[in-house]
Design a protein around this motif. Structure first.
Motif, mmCIF file in Angstrom:
data_model
loop_
_atom_site.group_PDB
_atom_site.id
_atom_site.type_symbol
_atom_site.label_atom_id
_atom_site.label_comp_id
_atom_site.label_asym_id
_atom_site.label_seq_id
_atom_site.Cartn_x
_atom_site.Cartn_y
_atom_site.Cartn_z
ATOM 1 N N CYS A 1 -7.014 -40.529 21.505
ATOM 2 C CA CYS A 1 -8.048 -40.282 22.495
ATOM 3 C C CYS A 1 -8.012 -41.324 23.595
ATOM 4 O O CYS A 1 -7.518 -42.423 23.427
ATOM 5 C CB CYS A 1 -9.427 -40.212 21.852
ATOM 6 N N VAL A 2 -8.510 -40.900 24.735
ATOM 7 C CA VAL A 2 -8.742 -41.770 25.883
ATOM 8 C C VAL A 2 -10.224 -41.667 26.189
ATOM 9 O O VAL A 2 -10.742 -40.569 26.381
ATOM 10 C CB VAL A 2 -7.886 -41.351 27.094
ATOM 11 N N ASP A 3 -10.878 -42.807 26.219
ATOM 12 C CA ASP A 3 -12.333 -42.840 26.349
ATOM 13 C C ASP A 3 -12.930 -41.940 25.262
ATOM 14 O O ASP A 3 -12.646 -42.119 24.108
ATOM 15 C CB ASP A 3 -12.785 -42.452 27.754
ATOM 16 N N GLU A 4 -13.694 -40.961 25.622
ATOM 17 C CA GLU A 4 -14.326 -40.087 24.634
ATOM 18 C C GLU A 4 -13.549 -38.803 24.384
ATOM 19 O O GLU A 4 -13.962 -37.978 23.577
ATOM 20 C CB GLU A 4 -15.748 -39.720 25.102
ATOM 21 N N GLN A 5 -12.425 -38.603 25.064
ATOM 22 C CA GLN A 5 -11.700 -37.339 24.986
ATOM 23 C C GLN A 5 -10.582 -37.394 23.948
ATOM 24 O O GLN A 5 -9.670 -38.215 24.041
ATOM 25 C CB GLN A 5 -11.106 -36.994 26.354
ATOM 26 N N VAL A 6 -10.636 -36.497 22.960
ATOM 27 C CA VAL A 6 -9.552 -36.341 21.991
ATOM 28 C C VAL A 6 -8.468 -35.518 22.669
ATOM 29 O O VAL A 6 -8.714 -34.409 23.143
ATOM 30 C CB VAL A 6 -10.050 -35.657 20.700
ATOM 31 N N ILE A 7 -7.251 -36.068 22.729
ATOM 32 C CA ILE A 7 -6.172 -35.447 23.500
ATOM 33 C C ILE A 7 -4.950 -35.105 22.656
ATOM 34 O O ILE A 7 -4.008 -34.493 23.152
ATOM 35 C CB ILE A 7 -5.764 -36.355 24.678
ATOM 36 N N GLY A 8 -4.947 -35.498 21.402
ATOM 37 C CA GLY A 8 -3.820 -35.189 20.526
ATOM 38 C C GLY A 8 -4.227 -35.328 19.081
ATOM 39 O O GLY A 8 -5.216 -36.007 18.758
ATOM 40 N N GLN A 9 -3.483 -34.692 18.201
ATOM 41 C CA GLN A 9 -3.801 -34.709 16.777
ATOM 42 C C GLN A 9 -2.517 -34.672 15.968
ATOM 43 O O GLN A 9 -1.535 -34.030 16.367
ATOM 44 C CB GLN A 9 -4.684 -33.508 16.434
ATOM 45 N N LEU A 10 -2.506 -35.384 14.851
ATOM 46 C CA LEU A 10 -1.354 -35.422 13.954
ATOM 47 C C LEU A 10 -1.838 -35.417 12.522
ATOM 48 O O LEU A 10 -2.799 -36.129 12.183
ATOM 49 C CB LEU A 10 -0.515 -36.676 14.223
ATOM 50 N N ASN A 11 -1.193 -34.616 11.692
ATOM 51 C CA ASN A 11 -1.432 -34.656 10.248
ATOM 52 C C ASN A 11 -0.203 -35.218 9.562
ATOM 53 O O ASN A 11 0.920 -34.768 9.826
ATOM 54 C CB ASN A 11 -1.710 -33.263 9.678
ATOM 55 N N LEU A 12 -0.419 -36.186 8.700
ATOM 56 C CA LEU A 12 0.604 -36.693 7.794
ATOM 57 C C LEU A 12 0.206 -36.218 6.410
ATOM 58 O O LEU A 12 -0.823 -36.653 5.871
ATOM 59 C CB LEU A 12 0.680 -38.221 7.857
ATOM 60 N N ASN A 13 0.973 -35.272 5.876
ATOM 61 C CA ASN A 13 0.667 -34.704 4.563
ATOM 62 C C ASN A 13 1.541 -35.371 3.515
ATOM 63 O O ASN A 13 2.767 -35.430 3.670
ATOM 64 C CB ASN A 13 0.929 -33.190 4.561
ATOM 65 N N THR A 14 0.908 -35.863 2.447
ATOM 66 C CA THR A 14 1.627 -36.492 1.345
ATOM 67 C C THR A 14 1.381 -35.684 0.076
ATOM 68 O O THR A 14 0.586 -34.740 0.070
ATOM 69 C CB THR A 14 1.182 -37.953 1.161
ATOM 70 N N TYR A 15 2.040 -36.077 -0.984
ATOM 71 C CA TYR A 15 2.009 -35.307 -2.229
ATOM 72 C C TYR A 15 1.630 -36.206 -3.412
ATOM 73 O O TYR A 15 2.451 -36.437 -4.312
ATOM 74 C CB TYR A 15 3.372 -34.631 -2.435
ATOM 75 N N PRO A 16 0.392 -36.688 -3.439
ATOM 76 C CA PRO A 16 0.002 -37.647 -4.489
ATOM 77 C C PRO A 16 0.011 -37.056 -5.894
ATOM 78 O O PRO A 16 0.127 -37.807 -6.869
ATOM 79 C CB PRO A 16 -1.413 -38.068 -4.071
ATOM 80 N N ASN A 17 -0.091 -35.748 -6.017
ATOM 81 C CA ASN A 17 -0.119 -35.127 -7.346
ATOM 82 C C ASN A 17 1.213 -34.502 -7.727
ATOM 83 O O ASN A 17 1.284 -33.718 -8.669
ATOM 84 C CB ASN A 17 -1.231 -34.067 -7.390
ATOM 85 N N SER A 18 2.250 -34.834 -7.007
ATOM 86 C CA SER A 18 3.591 -34.317 -7.294
ATOM 87 C C SER A 18 4.505 -35.503 -7.594
ATOM 88 O O SER A 18 5.050 -36.122 -6.680
ATOM 89 C CB SER A 18 4.115 -33.529 -6.093
ATOM 90 N N PRO A 19 4.664 -35.858 -8.880
ATOM 91 C CA PRO A 19 5.403 -37.080 -9.238
ATOM 92 C C PRO A 19 6.782 -37.196 -8.605
ATOM 93 O O PRO A 19 7.212 -38.296 -8.286
ATOM 94 C CB PRO A 19 5.513 -36.987 -10.763
ATOM 95 N N ARG A 20 7.453 -36.092 -8.385
ATOM 96 C CA ARG A 20 8.809 -36.172 -7.858
ATOM 97 C C ARG A 20 8.857 -36.153 -6.341
ATOM 98 O O ARG A 20 9.936 -36.288 -5.748
ATOM 99 C CB ARG A 20 9.645 -35.023 -8.432
ATOM 100 N N ARG A 21 7.687 -36.006 -5.695
ATOM 101 C CA ARG A 21 7.649 -35.987 -4.223
ATOM 102 C C ARG A 21 6.652 -36.988 -3.646
ATOM 103 O O ARG A 21 6.343 -36.940 -2.462
ATOM 104 C CB ARG A 21 7.318 -34.575 -3.737
ATOM 105 N N ARG A 22 6.172 -37.889 -4.457
ATOM 106 C CA ARG A 22 5.203 -38.880 -3.970
ATOM 107 C C ARG A 22 5.782 -39.781 -2.889
ATOM 108 O O ARG A 22 5.035 -40.401 -2.144
ATOM 109 C CB ARG A 22 4.720 -39.756 -5.129
ATOM 110 N N HIS A 23 7.073 -39.871 -2.823
ATOM 111 C CA HIS A 23 7.739 -40.773 -1.881
ATOM 112 C C HIS A 23 7.905 -40.163 -0.490
ATOM 113 O O HIS A 23 8.456 -40.795 0.399
ATOM 114 C CB HIS A 23 9.124 -41.141 -2.419
ATOM 115 N N MET A 24 7.429 -38.941 -0.281
ATOM 116 C CA MET A 24 7.688 -38.289 0.999
ATOM 117 C C MET A 24 6.423 -37.751 1.639
ATOM 118 O O MET A 24 5.400 -37.565 0.980
ATOM 119 C CB MET A 24 8.707 -37.164 0.831
ATOM 120 N N GLY A 25 6.517 -37.506 2.928
ATOM 121 C CA GLY A 25 5.422 -36.906 3.679
ATOM 122 C C GLY A 25 5.974 -35.977 4.739
ATOM 123 O O GLY A 25 7.148 -36.056 5.109
ATOM 124 N N THR A 26 5.118 -35.086 5.220
ATOM 125 C CA THR A 26 5.492 -34.186 6.307
ATOM 126 C C THR A 26 4.512 -34.376 7.466
ATOM 127 O O THR A 26 3.338 -34.678 7.248
ATOM 128 C CB THR A 26 5.482 -32.712 5.855
#
Length: 196
Positions: free
Chosen positions: A89-114
């Motif tokens: 955001c700049v001042d009060e305006q939200v101008i972009g968004q990002l999701n980082l998805n992880t896999y905390p309940n997947s033992p074989r994929r805990r090391h990665m994110g999308t």
């Protein structure tokens, strides 16, 4: 980051992840553009709806036209476990968004994110995507201990591909006819970044 007398700090101040002493802030303030990155809040749903309703964002992401603000409100009211939703955001305006998805309940994929991200059409090419990616990779590397981060990008989205390559991602493959966009099937690249 000190609050400016002309700008309240509460809504869009850079949020810190309480790094260890001497490590410096996890989210670095970019004074040149006055872009701040913080965690998304439930009240951001209208701004996120506005971002994801932009023609360029619809074309460059998997979003459909005519989405409902209610969809964004529901997501922000109950963000799934392992998902880190950031906004720029700049001042009060939200101008972009990002999701980082992880896999905390997947033992074989805990090391990665999308990663999935979008920047408002009017703010593309102005460093917003770079700031979001820096914050997400800082979180992934220094706080979540992710070894691998990956994403998908349309093969004709050259500005996004350049951003990702500049952030250390490499093209790992092509998924042919992966999505239906504007009346035709289109390909995407799978891009990955391995922390050394």
């Amino acid at each position: 980051v000190a609050a400016s007398p002309n700008r309240p700090q509460a809504r869009c101040a850079a949020e810190y992840f309480n790094p260890p002493a001497g490590a410096g802030p996890a989210v670095v303030y970019n004074a040149a553009m006055d872009i701040h990155v913080r965690h998304a809040e439930p009240d951001d749903f209208q701004a996120m709806h506005q971002i994801y309703s932009q023609p360029g964002v619809i074309r460059g992401t998997m979003q459909l036209p005519f989405s409902s603000p209610e969809k964004r409100r529901k997501f922000l009211a109950d963000i799934p476990e392992g998902t880190y939703s950031l906004v720029a955001c700049v001042d009060e305006q939200v101008i972009g968004q990002l999701n980082l998805n992880t896999y905390p309940n997947s033992p074989r994929r805990r090391h990665m994110g999308t990663i999935g991200m979008a920047v408002h059409d009017e703010w593309q090419g102005k460093g917003v995507g770079t700031r979001l990616m820096q914050a997400a990779l800082e979180l992934a590397d220094r706080w979540l201990n992710l070894r691998r981060v990956q994403l998908e990008v349309f093969t004709d989205n050259q500005p996004a591909i350049r951003l990702y390559q500049n952030s250390g991602f490499e093209i790992e493959g092509t998924l042919r006819d992966f999505a239906f966009r504007d009346g035709e099937f289109v390909d995407v690249y799978v891009m990955g970044r391995l922390r050394s």
